[in-house]
Every structure is written in C-alpha cells, then in structure tokens.
Scaffold this active site. Sequence first.
Site, PDB file in Angstrom:
ATOM      1  N   GLU A 105      -0.202  -9.653  -1.728  1.00 57.68           N
ATOM      2  CA  GLU A 105      -1.626  -9.971  -1.926  1.00 57.68           C
ATOM      3  C   GLU A 105      -1.997  -9.899  -3.411  1.00 57.68           C
ATOM      4  O   GLU A 105      -2.766 -10.707  -3.916  1.00 57.68           O
ATOM      5  CB  GLU A 105      -2.492  -9.010  -1.103  1.00 57.68           C
ATOM      6  N   GLU A 165       1.743  -5.852   7.762  1.00 54.68           N
ATOM      7  CA  GLU A 165       0.703  -4.929   8.265  1.00 54.68           C
ATOM      8  C   GLU A 165       0.646  -4.859   9.784  1.00 54.68           C
ATOM      9  O   GLU A 165       0.341  -3.816  10.361  1.00 54.68           O
ATOM     10  CB  GLU A 165      -0.668  -5.341   7.713  1.00 54.68           C
ATOM     11  N   ALA A 200       0.844  -1.202   0.000  1.00 47.78           N
ATOM     12  CA  ALA A 200       0.000   0.000   0.000  1.00 47.78           C
ATOM     13  C   ALA A 200       0.875   1.247   0.000  1.00 47.78           C
ATOM     14  O   ALA A 200       1.969   1.246   0.552  1.00 47.78           O
ATOM     15  CB  ALA A 200      -0.885  -0.003   1.234  1.00 47.78           C
ATOM     16  N   GLY A 248       0.379  -5.464   0.408  1.00 50.05           N
ATOM     17  CA  GLY A 248      -0.489  -5.469  -0.764  1.00 50.05           C
ATOM     18  C   GLY A 248       0.208  -6.024  -2.003  1.00 50.05           C
ATOM     19  O   GLY A 248      -0.440  -6.605  -2.884  1.00 50.05           O
TER      20      GLY A 248
END
Length: 703
Positions: A105, A125, A61, A102
């Site tokens: 992911e 995270e 992110a 992310g």
Amino acid sequence: MTAQYQVIGDVAVISMHNPPVNGLSHATRLGLTDGLNRANADAAVKAIVVTGAGKAFSGGADIKEFGTDKALAEPNLLSVIRALELSPKPVVAAVHSVAMGGGLELALGCHYRIAAPGCSVALPEVKLGLIPGAGGTQRLPRVIGVEPALNMIVSGEPVKAELLAQIPGQKLFDKMAASPESLADEALVFAREMAAKHADGSALPLVRNLPCKHPLGDAYFQFARNMVKGMSKNYPAPAKCVDAVEAATKRKFDDGMLFEREIFINLMWTPECRALRHIFMAERATSKIPDVPEDTPQRAIKNVAIIGAGTMGGGIAMNFLNAGIAVKMLEMKQEALDCGVGVMRKNYEAQVAKGKLKADKFQQRMDLLSTTLSYDDLKDADLVIEAVFEELGVKEKVFKQLDTVMKPGAILASNTSTLDVNAIAHFTKRPQDVVGMHFFSPANVMKLLEVVRGADTAKDVMATVMGVAKKIKKTAVVSGVCDGFIGNRMIEQYSRQAGFMLDEGASPQQIDKAVEKFGFAMGPFRMGDLAGNDIGWAIRKRRATEQANLRYSKTADLLCEMGRFGQKTGAGWYDYQAGKRDAIPSALVQEMIDKHRATLGIALRKISDEEIVQRLVFALVNEAAHILEEGIASKASDIDMVYLTGYGFPIFRGGPMHYADQLGLFNVVAAMQRFAANPYDDASFWKPAPLLAKLAAEGKTFN
Ligand SMILES: NC(=O)c1ccc[n+]([C@@H]2O[C@H](COP(=O)([O-])OP(=O)(O)OC[C@H]3O[C@@H](n4cnc5c(N)ncnc54)[C@H](O)[C@@H]3O)[C@@H](O)[C@H]2O)c1
C-alpha cells in the site's frame, strides 16, 4: 526512528530499517515522514527513492502494534501515504524481496515504482480476518485491473512481480530492474529521469487518479460473491473484500477510502479476526522456550534414522525426505521394511497422480531413503527417531541398543504417545540426549509435533529439535512429561464427557453434529472411528490398574468388545459401506447404548447442543488449566496451537484457551459449577483448576 536517510548526488534515499521485515511500526512511519520532510526541504534533492534495508521492502503492518495505541498513532499509514502523494518531488518506490500488506500500500502511494526481479507482492490481510486498510482495495484494482486485484485481495497469496508486469496496461510497476543487485542503482537513475521529466512542473502521477471499472459491472461482482461464499462460511472478511473492491469501481476515490476504512475497523473487532490474530502471534511464540535462549547453538542434523517402518515410521520419514534430509529406516524383518517403503511409495505416487508432486522430485525423495536390519548401520545418524510398538519393554530394548551404537552427541527421540519419556531416557546412559518427538497421524500430513522435554533433556537438544521441526514444516510445541502430554491428556477428558453424555441420553450422531456445527473438523465418535477405537481401549485397560478411580462410560469398551474398532474394521460407532467413509448411524450401536443405559438407573434426558459443546470444550479448558499450572505447557497459546494443528479445533475460534478467554473465564467457571451439580457427571473433575478459578475471580484471561 527506524528508517535511514541518505542523499546520493541529487536523490534522497529513505530506507526503512526495522528488521526482520521492515514492519511499518510507529517509529518506521516517523522515519519515513521525517525523511520525506528533509528531502523536500533540501534544495539540492531533486527526487526521492523509498526502499527497505535488508531482507524486505516491507512486510507490512507491525503486528506487535495491533490493538495498541501505537497502531493508529500519527503518522498512521494513511497519513504517510498521503504525505508521499503530496510530495512535490517525485517519489520512486524501489521494491525488492517482498512488499506485503501495508508495504505494498505504501508503494502504491508513491508516484512511481521500480521492482527487482523475483520479488513478490501480496495483500494478505484476509488471512488475519481483515481487508487491506490503507487503500489497498482502492489502489490495487486501479493499477492491475479489478479481477487480478480482487483475486489477490481475497486469497491473500503473494504474486511474483514478473507475473504482474505481464498484465496488459498494468501500472503497478513502471520499470523492472535487470537484477536484484542493480535495483538500487537503477532506482537512482530512474528517479533522476522522473525529476527531469517533471522539471517543467507537470503533475506527478497518482494511482488515486486512475480510472477503475469492470466491463461487466454488477454481473462480475455477483459472480465474485458466489465465488467467495464457500470460503466465507465462518469468516466475514472475504465477502467484505468484494464489497470494498466494488466500491473502488463505483465511488469517488476518497469515498472508497472511507468505505474501506469503515470495513477494516469493524472487522478488527470481530471474534474471527481476534482469533486469527491470536493464532498469528501464537504460532510465532511456540518456538520460544523460556529458559532456552534463541541463540542456543544447535547440533547439526544431516541424516536421520528411524526405527520402525509402520504407520508412524513411514510418515515421519516422508517429512525428512520432503525436506531433503537423508533417512535410514530400521526394522526387525525385511518384509516389514518392504511393506513400509511400499506404503511411502504409494503415498508419493498418489501425490504425483494428483499433480501435487513432480515425478523427478518423487525420485529424488526416494533416493534419499535407505533401509537396514542392522543397528550398526545407524551409528552415524545425527538424529534417530523410534516409532516401534507402544510397549515399554520394546522401547527399552531399542534404546539400550541405540545407546551402544549411536555416536556421541546423536539425539535419540521417541515417538511414544503415552509412555514416560524420562523412563525411556534412563534406558540409556545419555538421558540428556533423549527427547520425545510426538508426531500425529498421518505424520506426513499433520502439522503438529509435540516436543517432549524430559527431566534431563539438554537445552541444545531442545533448540535443535525445534529447529528440525521448522525444517520439516511442523508446528512444534514443547510439552513436559505426563501421561498423554498436552494434547492427548486433554482429549481424555473430552472423550470422558462424550461418553457420559451417551449414558445420559445423547446419541453419537447428536454429539458429533453439535461439535461439528461448532466448527470442529470431526466430532468425537467419527474421530474415534477414524483413529481406531481399539487404541483408547488399550489405554483404558492399562489405566484401569493405574487410575482405578477414573470413571468412564462403559459404552466405548462394549463397542470394542463387539469388534467395532472403526473404519478399519468397517464398523465402529457408525456403520460403513465398503470403500466409503460416510458415517451411517448404527442400529446395533444404539441397541448397545440403550441396554447399557438400562443398567445405570439414571433418568434419560434431552441434552442441548449448547450443553454438549460446553461440556466437551470446557473439559479441554479445565484440564489445560491444570497442564499450565503444572508447567507441562509453558503458555496458554501453546495449548491453543496443539488443538488447532493437531485436533481440528475450529481456526476461527482461536483454540480452546482463546475461546474461553473470549467467553470470559467467569462464565466458564459458572458453567462448570452447573455441570458439577449433575449427579451422573464427575463432580470432582468439574472443580475448576486453581489457576482457572483464580483468573476467573480476578477477571483475567489465560492469554
Ligand atoms: N498410530 C498413531 O496414530 C500414533 C500417533 C502418534 C504416536 N504413535 C506412536 O508411534 C509408535 C508407533 O506406532 P505405529 O502406529 O506406527 O505402530 P505400527 O504397529 O504401525 O508400527 C510399528 C512398527 O515397529 C516395528 N517394530 C516393532 N518392534 C521393533 C523393534 N524392536 N525394532 C525395529 N522395529 C520394530 C514393527 O515391525 C512395526 O512395523 C508408538 O509408540 C505409538 O504410540 C502412534
């Protein structure tokens, strides 16, 4: 849009391009979906490769978007991943360098994954007080198994691809490339093979369809919950990681995704998560000095000299040796050198004994160290750091000598804690080359380095010292010149409040306990015993002439008059048993405090833990507001970093300024007004600093 699109033969390659680490900003996400649409619309394209340009696959992110509308703006990461899954043409993630959060992911949403050797993946995270929010908790267990996945998610630590590829039956990487250099070509070949494999219209593999079970079921998750208990004391996220991964084993995939999302969003607004995100940004901001551009040329620092091989000199030297930088130490006498080097050697040996340092590394470090009694031997050093006795006269002698021997352009730094760096600079004819480098004790352990900018310090000296700090892994914060710089100037007010509260009726142990319950590593009295109460005593004696009107509780001086300097003398605010560090409440100290109270003629009262914490923390905040206003610190987040890395301020509270912001400055000012009404306290100190008063009145924050 920050992704590049290219068709190579019959394969479309979409490269995220958002330096430095291809953060998944809104523009990057748009670039990905746009590329995907183009590839699927182009009949000549048979397969798609997703990769990252430059130094990373993707760092995850884009933290700059956190808390802004852009973070969730469509296509959000979940939508991008869904689009990858739904692509009718096979999508291969070509993972290199790092795939974090992310980024991982996203790769897990692709049909296939090929990895370059040496690359590492992580779901970090939890370090920001969160859990992965785009399917990480649901997909990772499906490809590497529940236990390895939960370990990665709870720790947030990166793991090398090679290691993961060894897990039996793993489906994270379909293929390992032969080398990082060959990844791009191998990804193309692999993508073509997959296109051929699915030319018959067979379904493309999706991680979401893989089974997810742990053979021990509930028993394992009970065990996992016990394991994270310790690390969860002040943080909600680790336990939530367990909940989310458990859901992956018990719920249908889409239900698990909704569950993960709900947890993610709830955590986002917890004070702990806000604090951790604040720290993440604050840490990166410390190196930014308003008038020193980031591209300011730096002086080359290849070898370092240190004057004084005492407590600080030795610790400072270790930082440089650890970073592979040669150090020469100077002392007045050979015995002092031998003693200093002996302490360093012992420190390293303890690390070797604990398995934290390999024996050959220890030797390499010691080989970089040399010693001398002669200033002439220092003349080639690029940076010299003085760590001699804290007396201006001694510093004067040292700097005058350095001025005569050091080569032009060498940086002359002082580790002084309290003396005027401008005065020290003017002991030389090159004040532009003089700077303060205020390390904290033990200097080889503590992260904080206050870089004290003198009135004449050159900009390239500042840039160089900030660069050096990074090399030796310190959190460097710039401070202007004032008594105590940022950290000690603030702690002064904190200590004064602690003393007043003793006089008013609290005990050292009550105050320490209240502050430790708030989350500080150590309360003020245990801290004093560790650092040595005589240090503050000497400073107060000096100040007695300079700032005669500054009032302190007399208890700290009375304690020192009893010879109770702290752990080093076996007695301080507390009693200590030989060889142990446990602080035992002292009847003698209580008697001293009682006697002193009797001379004051104030009515003793019970002080609540809440008042204790507020008076101590708000004392820091008010002094910090003055420090900001005077430009001693350039931003509030720097002050937070000083307290988090140098003074044991609780991490989950984000630093004194962030904490005050979260409480609301209006409330902080209101509390100060109450404290000012206490006839024994220092009413003039509690007058809110003008900056604080203004921000509170406007409903604004420091950060
Ligand atoms: N101890 C701390 O917690 C701490 C923390 C931050 C900064 N400092 C600062 O670091 C400096 C050193 O403190 P310390 O605790 O290491 O003191 P220390 O007494 O342990 O060491 C000082 C050393 O300097 C040597 N020395 C004195 N005069 C010298 C000279 N003219 N030339 C060469 N060597 C000389 C002494 O022999 C001694 O070994 C002080 O300015 C102090 O304020 C100390």
